[in-house]
Design a protein around this motif. Structure first.
Motif, mmCIF file in Angstrom:
data_model
loop_
_atom_site.group_PDB
_atom_site.id
_atom_site.type_symbol
_atom_site.label_atom_id
_atom_site.label_comp_id
_atom_site.label_asym_id
_atom_site.label_seq_id
_atom_site.Cartn_x
_atom_site.Cartn_y
_atom_site.Cartn_z
ATOM 1 N N PRO A 1 -1.327 -8.341 -5.115
ATOM 2 C CA PRO A 1 -2.314 -8.829 -6.087
ATOM 3 C C PRO A 1 -3.725 -8.350 -5.756
ATOM 4 O O PRO A 1 -4.533 -8.120 -6.659
ATOM 5 C CB PRO A 1 -2.195 -10.349 -6.004
ATOM 6 N N VAL A 2 -4.022 -8.165 -4.478
ATOM 7 C CA VAL A 2 -5.346 -7.672 -4.093
ATOM 8 C C VAL A 2 -5.519 -6.244 -4.587
ATOM 9 O O VAL A 2 -6.538 -5.900 -5.184
ATOM 10 C CB VAL A 2 -5.535 -7.748 -2.556
ATOM 11 N N ARG A 3 -4.495 -5.389 -4.355
ATOM 12 C CA ARG A 3 -4.544 -4.003 -4.810
ATOM 13 C C ARG A 3 -4.693 -3.943 -6.330
ATOM 14 O O ARG A 3 -5.533 -3.206 -6.846
ATOM 15 C CB ARG A 3 -3.263 -3.282 -4.389
ATOM 16 N N ASP A 4 -3.895 -4.724 -7.030
ATOM 17 C CA ASP A 4 -3.951 -4.702 -8.491
ATOM 18 C C ASP A 4 -5.320 -5.138 -9.010
ATOM 19 O O ASP A 4 -5.847 -4.563 -9.955
ATOM 20 C CB ASP A 4 -2.853 -5.592 -9.082
ATOM 21 N N ALA A 5 -5.896 -6.173 -8.384
ATOM 22 C CA ALA A 5 -7.219 -6.656 -8.803
ATOM 23 C C ALA A 5 -8.286 -5.587 -8.558
ATOM 24 O O ALA A 5 -9.146 -5.354 -9.428
ATOM 25 C CB ALA A 5 -7.571 -7.939 -8.063
ATOM 26 N N LEU A 6 -8.225 -4.942 -7.412
ATOM 27 C CA LEU A 6 -9.200 -3.889 -7.115
ATOM 28 C C LEU A 6 -9.083 -2.730 -8.100
ATOM 29 O O LEU A 6 -10.083 -2.231 -8.602
ATOM 30 C CB LEU A 6 -9.006 -3.357 -5.698
ATOM 31 N N LEU A 7 -7.864 -2.306 -8.362
ATOM 32 C CA LEU A 7 -7.661 -1.164 -9.251
ATOM 33 C C LEU A 7 -8.057 -1.479 -10.689
ATOM 34 O O LEU A 7 -8.464 -0.588 -11.436
ATOM 35 C CB LEU A 7 -6.211 -0.690 -9.183
ATOM 36 N N ALA A 8 -7.954 -2.738 -11.079
ATOM 37 C CA ALA A 8 -8.281 -3.118 -12.450
ATOM 38 C C ALA A 8 -9.770 -3.386 -12.646
ATOM 39 O O ALA A 8 -10.245 -3.431 -13.780
ATOM 40 C CB ALA A 8 -7.484 -4.364 -12.835
ATOM 41 N N ASP A 9 -10.504 -3.556 -11.567
ATOM 42 C CA ASP A 9 -11.927 -3.899 -11.658
ATOM 43 C C ASP A 9 -12.725 -2.730 -12.233
ATOM 44 O O ASP A 9 -12.654 -1.612 -11.739
ATOM 45 C CB ASP A 9 -12.454 -4.257 -10.267
ATOM 46 N N VAL A 10 -13.488 -2.994 -13.284
ATOM 47 C CA VAL A 10 -14.269 -1.941 -13.918
ATOM 48 C C VAL A 10 -15.708 -1.912 -13.413
ATOM 49 O O VAL A 10 -16.479 -1.046 -13.797
ATOM 50 C CB VAL A 10 -14.257 -2.080 -15.463
ATOM 51 N N ALA A 11 -16.075 -2.857 -12.542
ATOM 52 C CA ALA A 11 -17.444 -2.932 -12.044
ATOM 53 C C ALA A 11 -17.717 -1.955 -10.900
ATOM 54 O O ALA A 11 -18.870 -1.723 -10.559
ATOM 55 C CB ALA A 11 -17.753 -4.360 -11.590
ATOM 56 N N ILE A 12 -16.667 -1.380 -10.321
ATOM 57 C CA ILE A 12 -16.860 -0.455 -9.206
ATOM 58 C C ILE A 12 -16.256 0.902 -9.535
ATOM 59 O O ILE A 12 -15.378 1.008 -10.393
ATOM 60 C CB ILE A 12 -16.260 -1.022 -7.887
#
Length: 166
Positions: free
Chosen positions: A107-118
């Motif tokens: 879930p951490v990987r998925d959240a990071l990859l989905a984040d559009v702010a970075i």
């Protein structure tokens, strides 16, 4: 009268080899269609036209159209450009296209990859740090895991006392 050369065994195609080749061609074609339909779905979900994405990715409209229809299999570089244009993870496109293996669910990987702010680079750096922590924790847990310790029984205290000379 001209003689027709006889076909030797070396010239006759191996039916098993032909079948393997056909299976590989079908697999590549399926992968191309899969990545193409995935790109199209992402583009439509982002409300970006084909022309806009082609411009953002630095590819021609016809080439991008061929990719979406599964007629062309894009290179890793082009996939990276398309990922930037769509603001999606290039890793997701690489996995979909078969350039990378699917990593275990996180879930951490998925959240990071989905984040559009970075940015993509920031995502990769954060993922590398996260993965190094996970590896470190795994190796620490392996060190702490009990090694071949004999089971304690009712006789153990007595036998230990005898060995120590008590």
């Amino acid at each position: 009268m001209p003689q027709t050369p006889e076909a030797s065994d070396a010239e006759v195609p191996d039916s098993a080899g032909t079948g393997e080749l056909a299976a590989r061609v079908v697999k590549v074609k399926d992968a191309a269609q899969d990545i193409g339909s995935f790109i199209r779905a992402q583009r439509e979900a982002a409300h970006v036209s084909l022309r806009q994405l082609a411009l953002l990715a630095g590819v021609s409209n016809p080439y991008l159209s061929q990719i979406e229809r599964g007629l062309r299999n894009p290179s890793a570089e082009v996939l990276g450009q398309i990922a930037k244009g769509l603001r999606v993870s290039s890793e997701a496109l690489y996995v979909r296209a078969g350039y990378l293996e699917q990593r275990p669910y996180s879930p951490v990987r998925d959240a990071l990859l989905a984040d559009v702010a970075i940015t993509e680079r920031q995502k990769q750096v954060l993922l590398e740090i996260y993965e190094s922590f996970c590896r470190e924790n795994d190796s620490t847990q392996e060190e702490l895991a009990p090694t071949d310790v004999p089971e304690l029984s009712a006789e153990t205290p007595h036998s230990l006392e005898e060995e120590s000379g008590k």
